[in-house]
Design a protein around this motif. Structure first.
Motif, PDB file in Angstrom:
ATOM      1  N   MET A  93       0.833  -1.204   0.000  1.00  0.00           N
ATOM      2  CA  MET A  93       0.000   0.000   0.000  1.00  0.00           C
ATOM      3  C   MET A  93       0.869   1.255   0.000  1.00  0.00           C
ATOM      4  SD  MET A  93      -3.053  -0.980  -0.290  1.00  0.00           S
ATOM      5  CE  MET A  93      -3.697   0.688  -0.168  1.00  0.00           C
ATOM      6  N   GLY A  94       1.966   1.213   0.733  1.00  0.00           N
ATOM      7  CA  GLY A  94       2.881   2.350   0.729  1.00  0.00           C
ATOM      8  C   GLY A  94       3.437   2.601  -0.661  1.00  0.00           C
ATOM      9  N   PHE A  95       3.777   1.531  -1.361  1.00  0.00           N
ATOM     10  CA  PHE A  95       4.277   1.673  -2.732  1.00  0.00           C
ATOM     11  C   PHE A  95       3.207   2.283  -3.636  1.00  0.00           C
ATOM     12  CE2 PHE A  95       4.694  -0.068  -7.047  1.00  0.00           C
ATOM     13  CZ  PHE A  95       5.967   0.381  -7.378  1.00  0.00           C
ATOM     14  N   MET A  96       1.957   1.867  -3.462  1.00  0.00           N
ATOM     15  CA  MET A  96       0.869   2.404  -4.278  1.00  0.00           C
ATOM     16  C   MET A  96       0.651   3.893  -4.000  1.00  0.00           C
ATOM     17  SD  MET A  96      -1.882  -0.741  -4.091  1.00  0.00           S
ATOM     18  CE  MET A  96      -3.158   0.281  -4.860  1.00  0.00           C
ATOM     19  N   PHE A  97       0.686   4.273  -2.723  1.00  0.00           N
ATOM     20  CA  PHE A  97       0.541   5.694  -2.381  1.00  0.00           C
ATOM     21  C   PHE A  97       1.689   6.506  -2.982  1.00  0.00           C
ATOM     22  CE2 PHE A  97      -1.832   4.382   1.728  1.00  0.00           C
ATOM     23  CZ  PHE A  97      -3.046   4.383   1.064  1.00  0.00           C
ATOM     24  N   ARG A  98       2.886   5.946  -2.916  1.00  0.00           N
ATOM     25  CA  ARG A  98       4.052   6.646  -3.459  1.00  0.00           C
ATOM     26  C   ARG A  98       3.897   6.860  -4.961  1.00  0.00           C
ATOM     27  NH1 ARG A  98       8.970   5.356  -5.849  1.00  0.00           N
ATOM     28  NH2 ARG A  98      10.699   6.768  -5.282  1.00  0.00           N
ATOM     29  N   ARG A  99       3.462   5.832  -5.662  1.00  0.00           N
ATOM     30  CA  ARG A  99       3.290   5.951  -7.105  1.00  0.00           C
ATOM     31  C   ARG A  99       2.232   6.995  -7.452  1.00  0.00           C
ATOM     32  NH1 ARG A  99       1.704   0.535 -10.222  1.00  0.00           N
ATOM     33  NH2 ARG A  99      -0.205   0.902  -9.008  1.00  0.00           N
ATOM     34  N   GLU A 100       1.178   7.056  -6.634  1.00  0.00           N
ATOM     35  CA  GLU A 100       0.129   8.054  -6.856  1.00  0.00           C
ATOM     36  C   GLU A 100       0.667   9.474  -6.683  1.00  0.00           C
ATOM     37  OE1 GLU A 100      -4.158   9.399  -4.876  1.00  0.00           O
ATOM     38  OE2 GLU A 100      -3.288   7.451  -4.387  1.00  0.00           O
ATOM     39  N   VAL A 101       1.500   9.673  -5.665  1.00  0.00           N
ATOM     40  CA  VAL A 101       2.083  10.998  -5.434  1.00  0.00           C
ATOM     41  C   VAL A 101       2.980  11.404  -6.601  1.00  0.00           C
ATOM     42  CG1 VAL A 101       3.707  12.293  -3.989  1.00  0.00           C
ATOM     43  CG2 VAL A 101       1.953  10.868  -2.922  1.00  0.00           C
ATOM     44  N   LEU A 102       3.852  10.500  -7.021  1.00  0.00           N
ATOM     45  CA  LEU A 102       4.804  10.820  -8.076  1.00  0.00           C
ATOM     46  C   LEU A 102       4.144  10.977  -9.443  1.00  0.00           C
ATOM     47  CD1 LEU A 102       7.815   8.510  -7.083  1.00  0.00           C
ATOM     48  CD2 LEU A 102       7.497  10.947  -6.624  1.00  0.00           C
ATOM     49  N   ALA A 103       2.918  10.473  -9.595  1.00  0.00           N
ATOM     50  CA  ALA A 103       2.206  10.619 -10.863  1.00  0.00           C
ATOM     51  C   ALA A 103       1.684  12.037 -11.068  1.00  0.00           C
ATOM     52  CB  ALA A 103       1.043   9.626 -10.923  1.00  0.00           C
ATOM     53  N   ALA A 104       1.597  12.825 -10.003  1.00  0.00           N
ATOM     54  CA  ALA A 104       1.111  14.199 -10.123  1.00  0.00           C
ATOM     55  C   ALA A 104       2.148  15.068 -10.810  1.00  0.00           C
ATOM     56  CB  ALA A 104       0.780  14.756  -8.736  1.00  0.00           C
ATOM     57  N   SER A 105       1.688  16.168 -11.398  1.00  0.00           N
ATOM     58  CA  SER A 105       2.576  17.077 -12.107  1.00  0.00           C
ATOM     59  C   SER A 105       3.538  17.752 -11.142  1.00  0.00           C
ATOM     60  CB  SER A 105       1.755  18.142 -12.843  1.00  0.00           C
ATOM     61  OG  SER A 105       2.597  19.148 -13.361  1.00  0.00           O
ATOM     62  N   PRO A 106       4.847  17.804 -11.490  1.00  0.00           N
ATOM     63  CA  PRO A 106       5.820  18.448 -10.596  1.00  0.00           C
ATOM     64  C   PRO A 106       5.854  19.968 -10.697  1.00  0.00           C
ATOM     65  CG  PRO A 106       6.939  17.529 -12.502  1.00  0.00           C
ATOM     66  CD  PRO A 106       5.499  17.143 -12.637  1.00  0.00           C
ATOM     67  N   GLY A 107       5.028  20.543 -11.543  1.00  0.00           N
ATOM     68  CA  GLY A 107       4.935  22.002 -11.578  1.00  0.00           C
ATOM     69  C   GLY A 107       5.778  22.650 -12.648  1.00  0.00           C
ATOM     70  N   THR A 108       5.914  23.957 -12.535  1.00  0.00           N
ATOM     71  CA  THR A 108       6.639  24.747 -13.524  1.00  0.00           C
ATOM     72  C   THR A 108       8.141  24.479 -13.440  1.00  0.00           C
ATOM     73  OG1 THR A 108       6.935  26.618 -12.032  1.00  0.00           O
ATOM     74  CG2 THR A 108       4.887  26.552 -13.304  1.00  0.00           C
ATOM     75  N   GLU A 109       8.853  24.953 -14.437  1.00  0.00           N
ATOM     76  CA  GLU A 109      10.303  24.767 -14.454  1.00  0.00           C
ATOM     77  C   GLU A 109      10.958  25.410 -13.243  1.00  0.00           C
ATOM     78  OE1 GLU A 109      14.123  25.871 -17.323  1.00  0.00           O
ATOM     79  OE2 GLU A 109      12.084  25.906 -18.142  1.00  0.00           O
ATOM     80  N   SER A 110      10.464  26.580 -12.846  1.00  0.00           N
ATOM     81  CA  SER A 110      11.022  27.269 -11.681  1.00  0.00           C
ATOM     82  C   SER A 110      10.776  26.461 -10.408  1.00  0.00           C
ATOM     83  CB  SER A 110      10.410  28.665 -11.558  1.00  0.00           C
ATOM     84  OG  SER A 110      10.892  29.313 -10.410  1.00  0.00           O
ATOM     85  N   MET A 111       9.563  25.910 -10.267  1.00  0.00           N
ATOM     86  CA  MET A 111       9.250  25.086  -9.098  1.00  0.00           C
ATOM     87  C   MET A 111      10.174  23.867  -9.032  1.00  0.00           C
ATOM     88  SD  MET A 111       5.104  24.933  -8.999  1.00  0.00           S
ATOM     89  CE  MET A 111       4.092  26.384  -8.728  1.00  0.00           C
ATOM     90  N   GLN A 112      10.374  23.232 -10.188  1.00  0.00           N
ATOM     91  CA  GLN A 112      11.207  22.040 -10.218  1.00  0.00           C
ATOM     92  C   GLN A 112      12.668  22.362  -9.892  1.00  0.00           C
ATOM     93  OE1 GLN A 112      10.526  19.278 -13.561  1.00  0.00           O
ATOM     94  NE2 GLN A 112       8.707  20.474 -14.070  1.00  0.00           N
ATOM     95  N   GLU A 113      13.123  23.523 -10.320  1.00  0.00           N
ATOM     96  CA  GLU A 113      14.506  23.920 -10.019  1.00  0.00           C
ATOM     97  C   GLU A 113      14.697  24.110  -8.520  1.00  0.00           C
ATOM     98  OE1 GLU A 113      17.663  27.557 -10.977  1.00  0.00           O
ATOM     99  OE2 GLU A 113      15.718  27.474 -12.002  1.00  0.00           O
ATOM    100  N   ILE A 114      13.734  24.807  -7.885  1.00  0.00           N
ATOM    101  CA  ILE A 114      13.835  25.038  -6.439  1.00  0.00           C
ATOM    102  C   ILE A 114      13.672  23.726  -5.676  1.00  0.00           C
ATOM    103  CG2 ILE A 114      12.780  26.217  -4.475  1.00  0.00           C
ATOM    104  CD1 ILE A 114      11.907  28.391  -6.553  1.00  0.00           C
ATOM    105  N   GLY A 115      12.657  22.934  -6.080  1.00  0.00           N
ATOM    106  CA  GLY A 115      12.442  21.649  -5.419  1.00  0.00           C
ATOM    107  C   GLY A 115      13.631  20.718  -5.576  1.00  0.00           C
ATOM    108  N   GLY A 116      14.275  20.762  -6.755  1.00  0.00           N
ATOM    109  CA  GLY A 116      15.456  19.935  -6.965  1.00  0.00           C
ATOM    110  C   GLY A 116      16.606  20.339  -6.068  1.00  0.00           C
ATOM    111  N   ALA A 117      16.755  21.646  -5.824  1.00  0.00           N
ATOM    112  CA  ALA A 117      17.817  22.117  -4.928  1.00  0.00           C
ATOM    113  C   ALA A 117      17.568  21.641  -3.498  1.00  0.00           C
ATOM    114  CB  ALA A 117      17.893  23.635  -4.971  1.00  0.00           C
TER     115      ALA A 117
END
Length: 771
Positions: A33-57
């Protein structure tokens, strides 16, 4: 039934083996179930390029920190593994199994911390994007499913480890699981201390220079400490809290199995402690799935409703399980008995007592949730009173917050004490049975741990989501308001889960305290001395026990002081570094130059890893010094003093910090003048005082109590062996005590020699002291 025979004679019947296998399958279901929840979270859009740059940092900084921390802690783990092999055990297989279980406990604790950090740093940008594009419900779902993933891993790995050991070792499982619990608790304590120092050093530095001196918002990209602050939320609140709750789960299971084996033998003592957490896995899945805000309902109300529903289901199912798996008639004797008597004792309904104990534990969790929310919530009188005192300056804000923390500690401690005493009355005068019931209450409280972890992780994920939104500049209007609401909800859920974690720690420590008694009596029988001087030394009137009480309480104070001073030193370095960047790079303020985020992250990483050694060494070696130097009675007093002082200190620190934090948010929402006013500055100062209270020293007391109790449990046979019988050797015993004391003194002296203001002053230019 002799204590030694009690352990060796207990084995799993065919039916019991089937039950444990079912429990093992439920643990695997949790991981799936934890794996399924994780996959559901990661399936969502990671946002704009700026958001991804900050989140990646943020993700890069958090990963780098945990990687360095784990490499540091590997040394401690290796030393502990060798020392565990040297401690006495019934046979070599148990000794080796205990050491291997230690590595698995430590590894599971580290893995859950890593998972919590890694997924949270991926989810924060997704929550921000959901708020920007699809609305509050999706943002809240992603944040809560992130926590649900970590919650499933917590209950799944904890139950998996315990079930496998029970299947393999059966009657000796409790002794092997001592290593499993010790590994989990030791890693969690280090992660709590190190992560807490990192996150609060960055947070304090960012607030004092950014908000107070520069007058810019909390997550303004011009502040060099913002990335480190967001990194800290993940390594402290996500990784640290996940590891903390996992070790509470593991340690409570260990205590329940030890005491269940002693109290009930083959009458369910080895199986029932696994059944209750298995029920908790199923109810946690329900709790995560049903968490959804209704129209016009606040996010906090939705989360609380899910908690209460899952707790109610767990209570009903646990009562049924008690009457299925435990005897309704059990003969017990009073005093220092070690389980069921041979007849002629008082008859007690073990099933009824166990059912009532589990329900008391669940009700305690629900009440602590409400009580903590009352003293720290933005809608309640205590926190609003703290916010109102900002009109008269920072001194009154600090005083009022201290008052809230002290008062709330009394009510929480009395509530936990009342629950423990009520459970004691169910034991029919049998001390071991009563202590087993206390452990079951802890298991009952932890039937909600999957939802509790989800609630806690929700906090830093929503906080980071708001920070990423503000730093990127891509979110405004209604979406920004959604993230502000989710952040406020997360702030309250973090405070609430800290209260529940403290209650869990006290119940687990009390149960381990009982396991310590069991270990002493077993060792005494082996040494040929059944009572005499040892049992007298347990009396509080005996100077040895009283001295132990005083030392145990003092260690909690010293540990808290060391943790807070560590934050002070690290935060001082961040303040000077951020000031330096503002001064030497004037283009930062008009966005023509970028701050050096990586330098601040590196300072936080270096200082937090350097500072975590002293509190950790204190927790491990103080019980060794007291036990070998003053005896098992003094060590019993030491543990009692630490538990009593620890619960009061932990609640005081957590709730005072939570009240200051939310008082700041009340002012920032426009009350009492709003942002940029003297009232706002006063609450920011209060919040920076509360940061190391609620996120470093306070939470670290939870694993501290369990580490010290587990150390005492592990060394008890060695102390008895060197004190009584043919193997008595005072020279060796006192030599061990002196060596442990020397380690503590050396660690504290080294810590005190560091500059309280800025840490390594050579790393900060001399001009940094000029503002």
């Amino acid at each position: 039934m002799s204590p030694v025979a009690a352990a060796s004679e207990v084995s799993l019947s065919g039916a019991d083996t089937s039950i444990v296998i079912v429990v093992l399958c439920i643990a695997l279901v949790a991981l799936v179930m934890g794996f399924m929840f994780r996959r559901e979270v990661l399936a969502a859009s990671p946002g704009t390029e700026s958001m991804q740059e900050i989140g990646g940092a943020v993700q890069e900084g958090a990963s780098a920190y945990l990687g360095r921390q784990f490499r540091t802690l590997a040394v401690f783990a290796a030393v502990a593994f060798v020392l565990l092999l040297a401690l006495p055990a019934d046979d070599m297989m148990v000794r080796v199994g205990r050491s291997v279980a230690f590595l698995f406990g430590a590894g599971f604790s580290a893995a859950i911390g890593w998972l919590g950090m890694n997924l949270a740093t991926a989810a924060n940008m997704r929550v921000a994007e959901a708020a920007r594009t699809t609305g509050r419900d999706d943002g809240m779902r992603i944040a809560f499913r992130t926590g649900g993933t970590v919650g499933m891993a917590t209950v799944g790995l904890g139950l998996l480890g315990a079930a496998v050991v029970v299947l393999v070792y059966q009657g000796d499982a409790a002794k092997v699981l001592e290593g499993f619990g010790f590994g989990a608790a030791l890693l969690a304590m280090f992660m709590r201390v190190g992560g807490g120092i990192f996150t609060k050093a960055a947070d304090v530095g960012a607030d004092l220079v950014g908000k107070v001196e520069a007058g810019i918002p909390e997550d303004d990209p011009r502040n060099a400490a913002t990335i480190a602050d967001n990194v800290g939320d993940n390594v402290g609140d996500c990784a640290g809290m996940a590891a903390d709750l996992f070790e509470s789960y593991a340690v409570t299971l260990v205590a329940a199995l030890i005491l269940g084996t002693a109290a009930l033998g083959s009458d369910g003592g080895l199986v029932f402690p696994l059944v209750i957490p298995a029920i908790g896995v199923l109810t946690a899945i329900v709790g995560v799935f049903i968490t959804k805000a209704r129209a016009g309902e606040s996010g906090l109300a939705a989360i609380n409703r899910s908690f209460y529903i899952s707790a109610g289901i767990a209570a009903v199912a646990s009562v049924v399980a008690a009457f299925v798996f435990l005897p309704t008639e059990l003969s017990v004797t009073g005093g220092f008995d070690l389980g069921a008597g041979d007849g002629g004792g008082e008859q007690v309904n073990a099933a009824m007592g166990a059912a009532a104990s589990v329900v008391i534990g669940i009700v305690l969790a629900a009440f602590i949730l409400w009580l903590t929310g009352y003293f720290t919530g933005t809608e309640t009188k205590p926190t609003n009173d703290v916010a109102r005192t900002s009109l008269t300056g920072p001194a009154t804000v600090i005083l009022s917050g201290i008052g809230v923390g002290l008062e709330s500690a009394v009510y929480t401690a009395v509530t936990i004490a009342a629950a423990i005493f009520a459970i004691f009355t169910l034991g029919g005068g049998s001390l071991i049975l009563s202590l087993f019931y206390v452990a079951l209450a802890g298991c009952g409280l932890l039937t909600t741990v999957g939802v509790i972890v989800a609630m806690d992780t929700f906090g830093p994920v929503s906080d980071n989501a708001q920070g990423i939104a503000e730093m990127s500049g891509d979110v405004d209007g209604e979406a920004a308001q959604i993230l502000t609401e989710l952040d406020a909800v997360g702030n309250t859920t973090k405070a609430i889960t800290k209260g529940i974690a403290i209650a869990t720690a006290v119940l687990a420590a009390t149960a381990l305290f009982g396991s310590y008694l069991d270990a002493i009596l077993q060792a005494l029988e082996t040494a040929g001395d059944a009572s005499g001087d040892v049992l007298q030394s347990f009396l509080v009137f005996d100077p040895r026990a009283l001295v132990g009480v005083l030392i145990g309480g003092a260690v909690v104070f010293l540990f808290s002081g060391l943790a807070i001073n560590a934050v002070t030193r690290a935060a001082g370095a961040i303040v000077f570094e951020v000031r330096r960047q503002f001064r030497e790079k004037p283009g930062i303020m008009d966005y023509s130059e970028k701050p050096e985020y990586a330098r601040v992250v590196d300072i936080c990483t270096r200082d937090s890893l350097r500072e975590l050694a002293t509190p950790g060494l204190l927790a491990i070696f103080a019980p060794i010094a007291v036990g070998f130097g003053l005896g098992v009675g003094a060590l019993a007093g030491y543990l009692a003093g630490a538990i009593g002082t620890g619960v009061l200190m932990a609640v005081f620190l957590a709730n005072a910090g939570g009240a200051w934090d939310n008082a700041k948010k009340i002012v920032e929402d426009g009350n009492f003048g709003g942002k940029g006013t003297p009232a706002h500055e006063a609450t920011v100062i209060g919040d920076t005082v509360g940061d190391p209270f609620k996120d470093t020293a306070g939470p670290a007391i939870n694993p501290l109590l369990k580490v010290m109790n587990l150390v005492a449990l592990l060394i008890a046979p060695a102390i008895i062996g060197l004190t009584y019988g043919d193997g008595a050797n005072d020279v060796v015993r006192w030599g061990i005590a002196a060596a442990a004391f020397a380690v503590i003194v050396t660690a504290v002296v080294v810590s005190k020699r560091r500059d309280i203001a800025i840490g390594e002053s050579d790393d900060v230019p001399a001009t940094a002291v000029e503002r």
